[in-house]
Motif scaffolding. Sequence first.
Motif, mmCIF file in Angstrom:
data_model
loop_
_atom_site.group_PDB
_atom_site.id
_atom_site.type_symbol
_atom_site.label_atom_id
_atom_site.label_comp_id
_atom_site.label_asym_id
_atom_site.label_seq_id
_atom_site.Cartn_x
_atom_site.Cartn_y
_atom_site.Cartn_z
ATOM 1 N N VAL A 293 -4.119 -11.824 0.377
ATOM 2 C CA VAL A 293 -4.379 -10.490 -0.150
ATOM 3 C C VAL A 293 -3.245 -9.571 0.265
ATOM 4 O O VAL A 293 -2.754 -9.639 1.392
ATOM 5 C CB VAL A 293 -5.757 -9.952 0.319
ATOM 6 C CG1 VAL A 293 -5.802 -9.771 1.817
ATOM 7 C CG2 VAL A 293 -6.104 -8.645 -0.376
ATOM 8 N N ARG A 294 -2.787 -8.759 -0.666
ATOM 9 C CA ARG A 294 -1.699 -7.801 -0.408
ATOM 10 C C ARG A 294 -2.221 -6.637 0.430
ATOM 11 O O ARG A 294 -3.339 -6.176 0.227
ATOM 12 C CB ARG A 294 -1.155 -7.289 -1.738
ATOM 13 C CG ARG A 294 0.050 -6.415 -1.598
ATOM 14 C CD ARG A 294 1.271 -7.140 -2.123
ATOM 15 N NE ARG A 294 2.410 -6.236 -2.122
ATOM 16 C CZ ARG A 294 3.484 -6.417 -1.397
ATOM 17 N NH1 ARG A 294 3.570 -7.472 -0.626
ATOM 18 N NH2 ARG A 294 4.483 -5.579 -1.437
ATOM 19 N N ILE A 295 -1.396 -6.159 1.373
ATOM 20 C CA ILE A 295 -1.775 -5.023 2.219
ATOM 21 C C ILE A 295 -0.649 -3.985 2.195
ATOM 22 O O ILE A 295 0.491 -4.320 1.875
ATOM 23 C CB ILE A 295 -2.080 -5.473 3.660
ATOM 24 C CG1 ILE A 295 -0.869 -6.178 4.282
ATOM 25 C CG2 ILE A 295 -3.308 -6.360 3.700
ATOM 26 C CD1 ILE A 295 -1.036 -6.536 5.740
ATOM 27 N N PRO A 296 -0.944 -2.729 2.531
ATOM 28 C CA PRO A 296 0.071 -1.675 2.419
ATOM 29 C C PRO A 296 0.991 -1.546 3.633
ATOM 30 O O PRO A 296 1.789 -0.610 3.680
ATOM 31 C CB PRO A 296 -0.772 -0.413 2.246
ATOM 32 C CG PRO A 296 -2.022 -0.713 2.984
ATOM 33 C CD PRO A 296 -2.272 -2.183 2.782
ATOM 34 N N VAL A 297 0.894 -2.429 4.599
ATOM 35 C CA VAL A 297 1.763 -2.376 5.772
ATOM 36 C C VAL A 297 2.375 -3.747 6.029
ATOM 37 O O VAL A 297 1.904 -4.758 5.520
ATOM 38 C CB VAL A 297 1.003 -1.923 7.048
ATOM 39 C CG1 VAL A 297 0.497 -0.498 6.893
ATOM 40 C CG2 VAL A 297 -0.115 -2.863 7.397
ATOM 41 N N GLN A 298 3.428 -3.751 6.827
ATOM 42 C CA GLN A 298 4.060 -4.996 7.256
ATOM 43 C C GLN A 298 3.356 -5.430 8.535
ATOM 44 O O GLN A 298 3.708 -5.015 9.631
ATOM 45 C CB GLN A 298 5.556 -4.768 7.464
ATOM 46 C CG GLN A 298 6.262 -4.393 6.178
ATOM 47 C CD GLN A 298 7.620 -3.770 6.408
ATOM 48 O OE1 GLN A 298 8.155 -3.790 7.503
ATOM 49 N NE2 GLN A 298 8.179 -3.194 5.361
ATOM 50 N N SER A 299 2.347 -6.269 8.369
ATOM 51 C CA SER A 299 1.444 -6.639 9.455
ATOM 52 C C SER A 299 2.190 -7.234 10.641
ATOM 53 O O SER A 299 3.073 -8.062 10.489
ATOM 54 C CB SER A 299 0.412 -7.641 8.928
ATOM 55 O OG SER A 299 -0.451 -8.038 9.954
ATOM 56 N N ASP A 300 1.786 -6.792 11.820
ATOM 57 C CA ASP A 300 2.376 -7.309 13.052
ATOM 58 C C ASP A 300 1.291 -8.057 13.819
ATOM 59 O O ASP A 300 1.126 -9.257 13.670
ATOM 60 C CB ASP A 300 2.965 -6.158 13.872
ATOM 61 C CG ASP A 300 3.897 -6.645 14.971
ATOM 62 O OD1 ASP A 300 3.605 -7.691 15.568
ATOM 63 O OD2 ASP A 300 4.904 -5.981 15.240
ATOM 64 N N ASN A 301 0.504 -7.362 14.619
ATOM 65 C CA ASN A 301 -0.521 -8.012 15.424
ATOM 66 C C ASN A 301 -1.873 -8.031 14.720
ATOM 67 O O ASN A 301 -2.187 -7.122 13.957
ATOM 68 C CB ASN A 301 -0.658 -7.292 16.768
ATOM 69 C CG ASN A 301 0.631 -7.341 17.555
ATOM 70 O OD1 ASN A 301 1.360 -8.312 17.488
ATOM 71 N ND2 ASN A 301 0.922 -6.294 18.289
ATOM 72 N N LEU A 302 -2.664 -9.060 15.001
ATOM 73 C CA LEU A 302 -4.006 -9.198 14.433
ATOM 74 C C LEU A 302 -5.025 -9.366 15.549
ATOM 75 O O LEU A 302 -4.759 -10.031 16.544
ATOM 76 C CB LEU A 302 -4.112 -10.425 13.528
ATOM 77 C CG LEU A 302 -3.283 -10.468 12.257
ATOM 78 C CD1 LEU A 302 -3.563 -11.765 11.502
ATOM 79 C CD2 LEU A 302 -3.583 -9.279 11.380
ATOM 80 N N THR A 303 -6.197 -8.792 15.348
ATOM 81 C CA THR A 303 -7.321 -8.951 16.267
ATOM 82 C C THR A 303 -8.602 -8.944 15.455
ATOM 83 O O THR A 303 -8.735 -8.166 14.519
ATOM 84 C CB THR A 303 -7.362 -7.796 17.296
ATOM 85 O OG1 THR A 303 -6.308 -7.988 18.226
ATOM 86 C CG2 THR A 303 -8.668 -7.755 18.050
ATOM 87 N N MET A 304 -9.540 -9.806 15.837
ATOM 88 C CA MET A 304 -10.836 -9.794 15.178
ATOM 89 C C MET A 304 -11.797 -8.944 15.999
ATOM 90 O O MET A 304 -11.995 -9.185 17.190
ATOM 91 C CB MET A 304 -11.395 -11.206 15.004
ATOM 92 C CG MET A 304 -12.674 -11.223 14.183
ATOM 93 S SD MET A 304 -13.094 -12.860 13.581
ATOM 94 C CE MET A 304 -11.802 -13.123 12.374
ATOM 95 N N ALA A 305 -12.386 -7.947 15.352
ATOM 96 C CA ALA A 305 -13.360 -7.083 16.006
ATOM 97 C C ALA A 305 -14.673 -7.840 16.190
ATOM 98 O O ALA A 305 -14.920 -8.833 15.495
ATOM 99 C CB ALA A 305 -13.583 -5.827 15.166
ATOM 100 N N PRO A 306 -15.530 -7.387 17.111
ATOM 101 C CA PRO A 306 -16.808 -8.075 17.338
ATOM 102 C C PRO A 306 -17.683 -8.189 16.086
ATOM 103 O O PRO A 306 -18.470 -9.123 15.963
ATOM 104 C CB PRO A 306 -17.495 -7.201 18.396
ATOM 105 C CG PRO A 306 -16.371 -6.547 19.121
ATOM 106 C CD PRO A 306 -15.310 -6.316 18.077
ATOM 107 N N ASP A 307 -17.521 -7.268 15.135
ATOM 108 C CA ASP A 307 -18.332 -7.321 13.911
ATOM 109 C C ASP A 307 -17.705 -8.192 12.824
ATOM 110 O O ASP A 307 -18.183 -8.248 11.706
ATOM 111 C CB ASP A 307 -18.598 -5.917 13.376
ATOM 112 C CG ASP A 307 -17.332 -5.198 12.920
ATOM 113 O OD1 ASP A 307 -16.237 -5.805 12.962
ATOM 114 O OD2 ASP A 307 -17.440 -4.018 12.524
#
Length: 197
Positions: free
Chosen positions: A156-170
Amino acid sequence: GPAPEKLRPRGFHVSDLSDGGFLLLVVNAADGERIERYRVDVGEDGPTLTWQGCVAVPDTVFPNDVASTGGDGFVVSHMFDGPRGIGLQAKFLLGIDTGYAVAWDPARGWTKVEGTEASFPNGVEADPATGRVFVGSTYGQTFVAADVTGGRAKSVRIPVQSDNLTMAPDGRLLSVGHTGIPVVGTRGCQSLSLIHI
């Protein structure tokens, strides 16, 4: 190998352990590439860190981030092959795939996660409950998701150049990223965007 004498961390991941402690995985770029495993306990005097071991990263993998896949397994983002020259820079500017996610577990060793190809895969996250692996493509400006076995790939396309990822508890996937022209123009800011995949 022995416990590291020094750390040059590139990416890390923290997850809960069933006994109340925490698992910390660190991409250590000091003296070669390896993934360090620590146990973290938090007491009245603060946190204590206990080194539990490491996994050497093959020369063919250039890891940026790491995430636990449950148990002793983990996945890393492999940013690109070969030296960083003008050809690689051109691929970054054009958003052409340069790397992918690589999984490791004690039984199978290192394996490429098919379907996670991306331009400068940077942040990586995993959901042990579903077996999904998520990659933030910095210069492709996408999130890529695939099963750890390589199936059901989605992007999926996103509007930023993704750097770090984290999954939230939800279960939401959170990313911090850059804006502007890839490689040279990453200093701009954009408003927070929420994307569902």
